[in-house]
Design an enzyme around this catalytic site. Structure first.
Site, mmCIF file in Angstrom:
data_model
loop_
_atom_site.group_PDB
_atom_site.id
_atom_site.type_symbol
_atom_site.label_atom_id
_atom_site.label_comp_id
_atom_site.label_asym_id
_atom_site.label_seq_id
_atom_site.Cartn_x
_atom_site.Cartn_y
_atom_site.Cartn_z
ATOM 1 N N ILE A 1 119.006 50.257 -2.161
ATOM 2 C CA ILE A 1 118.381 49.319 -3.113
ATOM 3 C C ILE A 1 117.673 48.176 -2.384
ATOM 4 C CG2 ILE A 1 119.910 49.818 -5.048
ATOM 5 C CD1 ILE A 1 121.562 47.323 -4.140
ATOM 6 N N PRO A 2 116.677 48.481 -1.510
ATOM 7 C CA PRO A 2 115.962 47.395 -0.833
ATOM 8 C C PRO A 2 115.306 46.462 -1.849
ATOM 9 C CG PRO A 2 114.755 49.464 -0.668
ATOM 10 C CD PRO A 2 116.101 49.797 -1.214
ATOM 11 N N HIS A 3 115.373 45.158 -1.580
ATOM 12 C CA HIS A 3 114.803 44.184 -2.513
ATOM 13 C C HIS A 3 114.456 42.896 -1.788
ATOM 14 C CE1 HIS A 3 119.208 43.602 -2.526
ATOM 15 N NE2 HIS A 3 118.924 42.316 -2.626
ATOM 16 N N GLY A 4 113.655 42.089 -2.427
ATOM 17 C CA GLY A 4 113.271 40.801 -1.867
ATOM 18 C C GLY A 4 113.130 39.756 -2.950
#
Length: 540
Positions: free
Chosen positions: A454-457
């Site tokens: 779940i890559p996020h920024g």
């Protein structure tokens, strides 16, 4: 019984009883529109007389004007310029066949050209609100739905132009009769385009001020409707023109469309409940032969017009006759035209006949048309193929099948790029967004196990969470806690003020992927719609 004439109390009762009526209709397996209309009919001055004539005719008229503007605006949101070539034959064949048939028959009966033309144009309209509501209710999706909504939009644009022109003729002197109709159209066109361009230009400032798009768009629409009323021009046509500008401006179209989706069911509830309150059941018993002739001729015109359009466009080669069935619902513009004519004024005998035919036909066409449209989606096997956005931001078009990347850094870069394309984010912001996601990934891996990453920024220049879902068939090493490669990647961009909402979505995500069948079903899925269906069913 003392009838209610207070607009505030009337508005509250419309919301409450309209909602209850729609809920009851759904329980009986009818479209909620039927429940809304019935609730308005019961509350109205012609049935239980809870609402007074004064409330219906003038007290709620500002609300009516906003609702009409909203529906006209919503029509245009389904009409992109690039779709015009595909659906123009469908729309024009429908308007010409239906409008000409009604106009000719009633000219032979009444010997009045203007009256017959107005009746023919009104008959040609199709209820966008009814069709939209049924599409959402049945979760229909496919070639027919893709063609139906833009066709209804263009149909109503054509009818609004013709109606505005002819109404302009009613109020003009004989020497300027043609000139007045054109002037009405031209001013409404310029007003709608101007407000639309101004809104699109203002979007960057609206975002900076963190104003919700839905309220900015609704406020702009109210200004447009108010100016149109002040200038005594068609607010319907002006609203359509504003919507056309916005829907064909890529930078704002999707955001406005999603914003209006949040409130459209509420607006439709208000509109149809108020429409029901205008209905007099005694109309159906008056001039019943003309009513049957009007409804039957309209239905035949719609079916034949739909067949001809489908024949020339190649839509549903073996089921061409079905398309016209989806054009039977009638309420929105027909009622708007009726109310506008009551303001502009037809001769009393003509207005009585016009209102009797239109109101009776609306009741019959809404009941029958809503049901036939639902049957249509079932016969063409398009019912239930559309699902709402997962987690509120992942739609079918946000799904990437078979992403190929050597490592997680390449996967993240590719997904951020795809996200910018799908969400119309300027590429000048791509580097900044990629940096935000990489910064979070470097602090701790977002590979949480169960083949999921779940890559996020955290970002600043956004109002809502946006994201993209990707499937990797060979798997990508995200350094997951269980040591297994990630096959399912959800990359998301989270505004600073939406962090709490993001945590809720993570909880939902964990529940979905804790179910044993989900991973294997997703790996076997071959279309974006199938992926969305699996996620949606797992979420229930």
């Amino acid at each position: 019984m003392v009838s209610i004439s207070n607009p505030i109390l009337g508005f509250a009762l419309i919301v409450i009883f309209g909602y209850l009526g729609g809920l009851l209709a759904k329980r009986c397996n009818f479209p909620s529109i039927i429940g809304n209309l019935s609730a308005g009919l019961v509350l109205g001055p012609f049935c239980m007389k809870i609402f007074s004539h004064e409330l219906i005719e003038s007290g709620l008229s500002p609300l009516n004007s906003i609702a009409f503007g909203f529906i006209a605006f919503s029509i245009a949101l389904h009409l992109k310029i690039e779709e015009f070539k595909k659906i123009c034959i469908l729309a024009f064949s429908d308007v010409l066949l239906t409008g000409f048939s009604i106009s000719l028959i009633f000219f032979l009966i009444t010997d009045s050209i203007l009256f017959s033309l107005l009746l023919g144009i009104t008959a040609a309209t199709t209820a966008p609100a009814a069709s939209l509501a049924i599409v959402h209710e049945t979760r229909a999706k496919g070639p027919l739905v893709s063609a139906l909504l833009p066709t209804i939009a263009l149909n109503n644009v054509i009818c609004t132009i013709l109606f505005t022109f002819i109404v302009g003729l009613l109020s003009a002197s004989e020497s300027k009769i043609f000139y007045s109709g054109l002037i009405q159209l031209l001013i409404a066109l310029l007003l709608g385009i101007s407000i639309g361009i101004l809104f699109c230009f203002s979007m960057r400032f609206i975002k900076k001020l963190k104003i919700e798009t839905v309220w900015a768009a609704l406020f702009s629409l109210m200004i447009l409707v108010g100016i149109a009323k002040q200038l005594n021009i068609s607010s319907l046509f002006a609203s359509i023109c504003m919507g056309l500008v916005i829907t064909n401006t890529k930078e704002v179209a999707d955001e406005v469309f999603e914003a209006f989706n949040k409130i459209e069911s509420f607006i439709y509830l208000l509109f149809f409940t108020m429409a029901g309150a205008h209905l007099d059941p005694s109309f159906i018993t008056q001039k019943w032969k003309l009513i049957i002739l009007f409804v039957a001729t309209r239905a035949i015109g719609k079916v034949i017009g739909g067949y001809i359009g489908a024949f020339f466009t190649g839509l549903y080669k073996n089921k061409k006759a079905l398309f016209g069935i989806g054009l039977l619902p009638q309420a929105g513009l027909a009622l708007a035209f009726l109310l506008l004519l009551e303001e502009k004024g037809l001769p009393p005998y003509a207005m009585e006949t016009y209102s009797t035919l239109v109101l009776s036909a609306v009741v019959l066409n809404e009941f029958l048309g809503s049901i036939t449209t639902k049957i249509l989606f079932r016969l063409t096997k398009e019912e239930g193929k559309a699902y709402p956005a997962i987690f509120g931001f992942i739609r079918a078009e946000d799904i990437v099948m078979g992403i190929d990347a050597e490592d997680k850094w390449e996967a993240i870069a590719k997904l951020v790029h795809q996200l910018c394309i799908k969400k119309n984010i300027p590429f000048s912001q791509e580097g900044q967004l990629l940096e935000a996601v990489i910064k979070r990934e470097m602090s701790m891996t977002t590979g949480i196990g169960r083949s999921l990453a779940i890559p996020h920024g955290i970002v600043q220049k956004q109002q809502n969470i946006t994201g993209i879902f990707a499937i990797s068939y060979k798997g990508i090493d995200f350094g997951s806690m269980d040591g297994k490669p990630a096959h399912f990647i959800i990359l998301s961009l989270i505004p600073e003020h939406k962090v709490a909402e993001h945590l809720k979505y993570l909880t939902q995500l964990s529940k979905i992927f804790s179910k044993p069948f989900v991973s294997s079903a997703l790996m076997e899925a071959r279309t974006e719609e199938e992926v969305l269906r699996i996620l949606w069913e797992a979420q229930q």
